[in-house]
Motif scaffolding. Structure first.
Motif, mmCIF file in Angstrom:
data_model
loop_
_atom_site.group_PDB
_atom_site.id
_atom_site.type_symbol
_atom_site.label_atom_id
_atom_site.label_comp_id
_atom_site.label_asym_id
_atom_site.label_seq_id
_atom_site.Cartn_x
_atom_site.Cartn_y
_atom_site.Cartn_z
ATOM 1 N N ALA A 183 0.834 -1.199 0.000
ATOM 2 C CA ALA A 183 0.000 0.000 0.000
ATOM 3 C C ALA A 183 0.870 1.252 0.000
ATOM 4 O O ALA A 183 1.862 1.325 0.699
ATOM 5 N N ALA A 184 0.497 2.216 -0.816
ATOM 6 C CA ALA A 184 1.264 3.463 -0.907
ATOM 7 C C ALA A 184 0.464 4.602 -0.298
ATOM 8 O O ALA A 184 -0.743 4.649 -0.415
ATOM 9 N N ASN A 185 1.164 5.511 0.366
ATOM 10 C CA ASN A 185 0.492 6.696 0.878
ATOM 11 C C ASN A 185 1.443 7.869 0.758
ATOM 12 O O ASN A 185 2.660 7.712 0.756
ATOM 13 N N ALA A 186 0.867 9.051 0.633
ATOM 14 C CA ALA A 186 1.708 10.224 0.431
ATOM 15 C C ALA A 186 0.939 11.477 0.789
ATOM 16 O O ALA A 186 -0.279 11.534 0.682
ATOM 17 N N VAL A 187 1.694 12.494 1.215
ATOM 18 C CA VAL A 187 1.144 13.828 1.426
ATOM 19 C C VAL A 187 1.566 14.668 0.231
ATOM 20 O O VAL A 187 2.752 14.875 0.003
ATOM 21 N N ASP A 188 0.588 15.130 -0.540
ATOM 22 C CA ASP A 188 0.870 15.929 -1.733
ATOM 23 C C ASP A 188 0.495 17.374 -1.415
ATOM 24 O O ASP A 188 -0.664 17.783 -1.529
ATOM 25 N N VAL A 198 -3.629 17.239 -0.924
ATOM 26 C CA VAL A 198 -4.328 16.021 -0.516
ATOM 27 C C VAL A 198 -3.374 15.072 0.201
ATOM 28 O O VAL A 198 -2.158 15.119 0.005
ATOM 29 N N VAL A 199 -3.969 14.209 1.027
ATOM 30 C CA VAL A 199 -3.263 13.058 1.588
ATOM 31 C C VAL A 199 -3.857 11.839 0.905
ATOM 32 O O VAL A 199 -5.079 11.663 0.892
ATOM 33 N N ARG A 200 -3.008 10.999 0.348
ATOM 34 C CA ARG A 200 -3.465 9.889 -0.486
ATOM 35 C C ARG A 200 -2.982 8.556 0.077
ATOM 36 O O ARG A 200 -1.865 8.445 0.572
ATOM 37 N N ALA A 201 -3.828 7.529 -0.010
ATOM 38 C CA ALA A 201 -3.424 6.187 0.417
ATOM 39 C C ALA A 201 -4.151 5.143 -0.405
ATOM 40 O O ALA A 201 -5.274 5.367 -0.870
ATOM 41 N N THR A 202 -3.516 3.998 -0.581
ATOM 42 C CA THR A 202 -4.129 2.886 -1.305
ATOM 43 C C THR A 202 -4.153 1.651 -0.422
ATOM 44 O O THR A 202 -3.383 1.526 0.539
ATOM 45 N N GLY A 203 -5.043 0.746 -0.765
ATOM 46 C CA GLY A 203 -5.110 -0.556 -0.116
ATOM 47 C C GLY A 203 -5.220 -1.623 -1.180
ATOM 48 O O GLY A 203 -5.955 -1.460 -2.165
ATOM 49 N N LEU A 204 -4.498 -2.715 -1.025
ATOM 50 C CA LEU A 204 -4.488 -3.796 -2.019
ATOM 51 C C LEU A 204 -4.825 -5.104 -1.330
ATOM 52 O O LEU A 204 -4.246 -5.435 -0.295
ATOM 53 N N ALA A 205 -5.773 -5.862 -1.905
ATOM 54 C CA ALA A 205 -6.185 -7.118 -1.283
ATOM 55 C C ALA A 205 -6.711 -8.061 -2.341
ATOM 56 O O ALA A 205 -7.123 -7.654 -3.433
ATOM 57 N N ALA A 206 -6.710 -9.356 -1.989
ATOM 58 C CA ALA A 206 -7.228 -10.389 -2.885
ATOM 59 C C ALA A 206 -8.229 -11.241 -2.138
ATOM 60 O O ALA A 206 -8.011 -11.619 -0.986
ATOM 61 N N THR A 223 -8.084 3.402 -3.824
ATOM 62 C CA THR A 223 -7.366 4.622 -3.479
ATOM 63 C C THR A 223 -8.317 5.625 -2.847
ATOM 64 O O THR A 223 -9.413 5.866 -3.353
ATOM 65 N N LEU A 224 -7.881 6.200 -1.725
ATOM 66 C CA LEU A 224 -8.646 7.232 -1.022
ATOM 67 C C LEU A 224 -7.796 8.486 -0.912
ATOM 68 O O LEU A 224 -6.576 8.409 -0.794
ATOM 69 N N GLU A 225 -8.443 9.638 -0.925
ATOM 70 C CA GLU A 225 -7.763 10.912 -0.724
ATOM 71 C C GLU A 225 -8.545 11.758 0.265
ATOM 72 O O GLU A 225 -9.769 11.825 0.216
ATOM 73 N N MET A 226 -7.815 12.423 1.162
ATOM 74 C CA MET A 226 -8.420 13.363 2.097
ATOM 75 C C MET A 226 -7.808 14.729 1.825
ATOM 76 O O MET A 226 -6.579 14.867 1.851
#
Length: 287
Positions: free
Chosen positions: A28-33, A38-46, A125-128
């Protein structure tokens, strides 16, 4: 009673979905842009359902990916630096309202992107937004301080004589009004923070959130960060005729506070008395 049974069944279904899905937290990647705000994060699942029903597997993967994205975004938001001394994590530990606001906002947040891969995994992917009157990091960060009484900007020092060039030519037109402030911090290692403080050479703060309308700070932020004094970010915030000063250094546990000379600080304060660019948060820091 029927409602309680339904809620219990739904809770069990969610639990089963989580138990039958694999979450790839390490991917999962996250970053403050700061540029996009925005603050961005991803989640990956199967999905790992034993059933051959692809729809159920996709639903499991999507749900687990969403939950992972929420956890990652929460951690990313708590990592945002609010001041040169404290992060959102520090505020969350001190103020319950910060925690409840962040968690509530993230739970109700719409996905900005979701996609499935050939192997059945799903990425959400979510962004706040960092700024904004609602559902923003700033809304949570400054909520505990909304009832504080606003403090006036300090007066210029008495032992410094400051000459301000009143008439400045902009695009062939003589202007006597500064549209903003640009503090050149290039080469000093300035870090982006939500609530920076500009100080003079004596360590006295001349610009901070306590001098400002908190609602405006939440909506627009206290300053923008630009690569140079003439780029689009700088022009959109500081206008076409900004007062430009050079920072002497930056300070703070995180180097987020520009320090300008006493003379330049006085120049800023004197000019602001008529042009009010500090009151309007028309401030840019060049990194």
């Amino acid at each position: 009673m029927t409602s309680k049974i339904f809620k219990t069944c739904m809770a069990l279904a969610v639990a089963v979905m989580m138990l039958t899905a694999t979450v790839f937290a390490d991917q999962a990647a996250n970053a403050v842009d700061w540029e996009k705000g925005v603050v961005r994060a991803t989640g990956l699942a199967a999905g790992k359902a034993k059933t051959k029903n692809k729809g159920i597997q996709r639903a499991q993967a999507k749900h687990a990916a969403r939950m992972a994205a929420e956890r990652n975004l929460t951690e990313a938001v708590y990592g945002v630096q609010v001041t040169a001394e404290s992060s959102m994590r520090d505020l969350e530990l001190e103020y319950d309202i910060v925690r409840t606001t962040v968690q509530g906002t993230i739970k109700g947040m719409s996905e900005v992107d979701s996609k499935f891969f050939a192997d059945g995994t799903c990425e959400v992917t979510l962004e706040m937004p960092i700024w904004g009157a609602s559902n923003s990091v700033a809304k949570a960060a400054f909520e505990p301080f909304k009832n504080e009484e606003r403090e006036p900007f300090p007066q210029p020092t008495n032992n410094v004589t400051t000459n301000i060039n009143i008439n400045t030519t902009v695009g062939g037109v003589v202007s006597n009004k500064y549209t903003g402030l640009v503090v050149d911090c290039s080469g000093l290692g300035l870090e982006s923070v939500m609530s920076p403080v500009i100080k003079n050479g004596n360590g006295q703060p001349i610009y901070g959130y306590k001098n400002l309308d908190i609602d405006k700070v939440i909506e627009d932020g206290m300053a923008s960060y630009a690569n140079n004094a003439n780029d689009s970010i700088s022009r959109s915030r500081a206008g076409n005729n900004p007062l430009v000063v050079k920072a002497q250094k930056v300070d703070g546990t995180i180097p987020g506070n520009p320090v300008v000379s006493v003379a330049d600080a006085d120049k800023i304060l004197i000019a602001n008395q008529s042009d009010m660019f500090l009151d309007n948060c028309n401030v840019v820091f060049v990194k």
